[in-house]
Design a protein around this motif. Sequence first.
Motif: not given
Length: 80
Positions: A29, A33, A39-41, A43-44, A59, A62-63, A66, A80
């Motif tokens: 992850m 990133l 940009q998380p979208d 990366a996801v 997602r 990842l969230d 983060l 992010v």
Amino acid sequence: MTVTDNGCLELYSEWADEVYRYGPPAAAMWIALQQHVGQPDLAVEALAKLWETDPVWVRFELDAWLGEMRAAGLLFWDDV
């Protein structure tokens, strides 16, 4: 930031004066990133394709990660 030989991620927090260690999924992850300029979208999308899994699950993970990083003082950017 260090990725160890076994694929784990080590991050040092000056704020907490502590080293945080995460497993290989977190290392992936972090790298995603970095490759996608935070940009998380994007990366996801890349991770879901790589892992052949649902982007919603990626997602969520990842969230959550983060959030842990922000709480530890390892991450400060808001977008992010």
